[in-house]
Structure formats: C-alpha cells, structure tokens
Scaffold this active site. Structure first.
Site, PDB file in Angstrom:
ATOM      1  N   LYS A   1      30.205 -41.670  16.363  1.00 13.21           N
ATOM      2  CA  LYS A   1      31.647 -41.838  16.589  1.00 13.21           C
ATOM      3  C   LYS A   1      32.317 -42.103  15.246  1.00 13.21           C
ATOM      4  O   LYS A   1      31.927 -43.021  14.505  1.00 13.21           O
ATOM      5  CB  LYS A   1      31.845 -43.008  17.551  1.00 13.21           C
ATOM      6  CG  LYS A   1      33.148 -42.984  18.317  1.00 13.21           C
ATOM      7  CD  LYS A   1      33.102 -44.050  19.410  1.00 13.21           C
ATOM      8  CE  LYS A   1      34.367 -44.103  20.197  1.00 13.21           C
ATOM      9  NZ  LYS A   1      34.383 -45.241  21.128  1.00 13.21           N
TER      10      LYS A   1
HETATM   11  O1  G3P Z   1      36.165 -46.997  23.142  1.00 16.84           O
HETATM   12  C1  G3P Z   1      37.510 -46.836  22.866  1.00 16.84           C
HETATM   13  C2  G3P Z   1      38.464 -47.239  23.944  1.00 16.84           C
HETATM   14  O2  G3P Z   1      38.000 -46.875  25.204  1.00 16.84           O
HETATM   15  C3  G3P Z   1      39.030 -48.627  23.847  1.00 16.84           C
HETATM   16  O3  G3P Z   1      39.708 -49.052  25.001  1.00 16.84           O
HETATM   17  O4  G3P Z   1      40.853 -50.779  26.351  1.00 16.84           O
HETATM   18  O5  G3P Z   1      40.246 -51.272  23.960  1.00 16.84           O
HETATM   19  O6  G3P Z   1      42.086 -49.700  24.499  1.00 16.84           O
HETATM   20  P1  G3P Z   1      40.775 -50.260  24.941  1.00 16.84           P
END
Ligand code: G3P
Length: 217
Positions: A87
């Site tokens: 990633k």
């Molecule tokens: O892995 C990246 C993403 O899914 C993060 O989610 O909830 O931290 O915006 P969030």
C-alpha cells in the site's frame, strides 16, 4: 463486488473470514498501531499471521515517503507472503514507486485518494487497486460515493485495469451504494459488514416462525 475487512484485529478478521464472504484484508499504520504492534519483527509476524488466515490480498502500507525508502520497504513487505499487496500513498514519489512495483511484478494499492485526477495517475502507474476514501469525503460534506462512480466510469471508458477499492467505509449504506456504483472491492469495518444482516422485519418474521414451529412439535 469483493469484500475486504479494514482492520488489523485478528479476532475481527477471523469473525469475518468465518462468515465465508471475505476476499481480503486492508490495514494501515493507524489500524496496526491500534493493535499495539511495535517493531519490525512484530509487524512482519502480524502480516504473516493475517496472510495465513485469509486467502486473498492483504494490504500492508509502507511508512516511507521517499522513492528509495518506499521501494526498499515494499520489497520487504512483498517478500513476507504471496498475499501481500504493497500500500503506497498518493504522492509524487508514491506514483513513481507504484510504476516501479508494477514493472517488477509487485501488486500495489494506491491509498489516500480523494479525486478522480489522483485515480487516473494511480491507474497510469499500473496500481492493482486504487483506494478512494468515502467516509472522509463525507466528513467534509461531499458525497464520497460520487467519487467512486466517477472513477468507475473513467476506468471503464479508458479501459484501465486498476480495481476500484472503496475505503473509509463507515456504515452498511456505504457498502450498498458502492455496490450500485460498480466498485470492484469494498473494504469495511466488521460492524458495517454485520450491519448488512440487520432488518427488523427479519427479526419479527423469525420470532413468529419460531413461535409457530412450537405448535408443530
Ligand atoms: O484503510 C483506509 C481507510 O479505510 C481508513 O478509514 O475510517 O479511518 O477513514 P477511516
């Protein structure tokens, strides 16, 4: 649409995997830190454990932000297990690195994507997955799913092979809307996956069936 779980928590990964509907896992430094994982060996072992649990792509994020660092780290991450997808953040050196990984047979997930232009660059570099962050766009009072729709349309029109991986999912409706929008993958917290099960009429109907079943015994 494929279902990935967005966590580094082994119990949650197991619960989703046991449902039989899990296609992969995404992690990020925030999710790894939340599990208290510290140091190179612990990080490596944790990714290895996840890869042995789930038969599908497991995104492991690089911590470096300069080309050479991203390449060195990405090579080491990819060597941990065949399921690892490296990633890489959507930055200039990240795009350069994604192209390098593409040319060297290493799969990538371009993360922190918030615009169609960024998604075009990720696809040009040959990213395996592109991760638009739906919930974080909604947090700014825009509609994150509209970005998924736009990227899906562009990729279809242009014939890009990069898979659209809807990330930053916050609720079951996000999953439904991303499916409608044509996302290839949705990476979700366990709560959003389990939320798909819920409907009060299912509960009421089942209670009645169970009650009526008693009269048949
Ligand atoms: O892995 C990246 C993403 O899914 C993060 O989610 O909830 O931290 O915006 P969030």
């Amino acid at each position: 649409m494929k279902f990935f779980i967005d966590t580094a928590n082994l119990a949650q990964i197991k619960e989703a995997n046991d449902l039989g509907i899990l296609d992969g896992v995404t992690t990020n430094p925030t999710l790894m830190a939340k599990e208290g994982i510290k140091g190179h060996d612990a990080i490596t072992n944790h990714y290895k454990t996840i890869c042995e649990m789930v038969d599908g792509p497991v995104s492991a994020e690089v911590l470096g932000i300069e080309f050479e660092d991203i390449i060195e780290e990405g090579k080491k991450l990819a060597a941990i297990h065949k399921n690892i997808v490296v990633k890489v953040p959507m930055i200039k050196d990240g795009i350069k690195a994604i192209k390098w990984f593409t040319d060297n047979g290493i799969r990538t997930n371009c993360t922190l994507v918030f615009s169609a232009g960024q998604a075009i660059l990720a696809a040009k570099a040959g990213a395996t997955f592109v991760s638009p962050f739906i919930g974080r766009i909604d947090d700014g009072s825009w509609d994150g799913v509209q970005l998924v729709e736009q990227i899906v349309n562009i990729y279809n029109t242009q014939g890009f092979m990069t898979e659209v991986l809807a990330a930053s999912i916050r609720n079951p409706l996000h999953i439904v809307r991303c499916a409608e929008a044509g996302a290839d993958v949705c990476t979700c917290p366990l709560s959003s996956i389990l939320g798909l099960l819920k409907h009060p009429l299912t509960d009421l109907g089942l209670a009645q069936f169970l009650n009526d079943a008693k009269s048949m015994q």
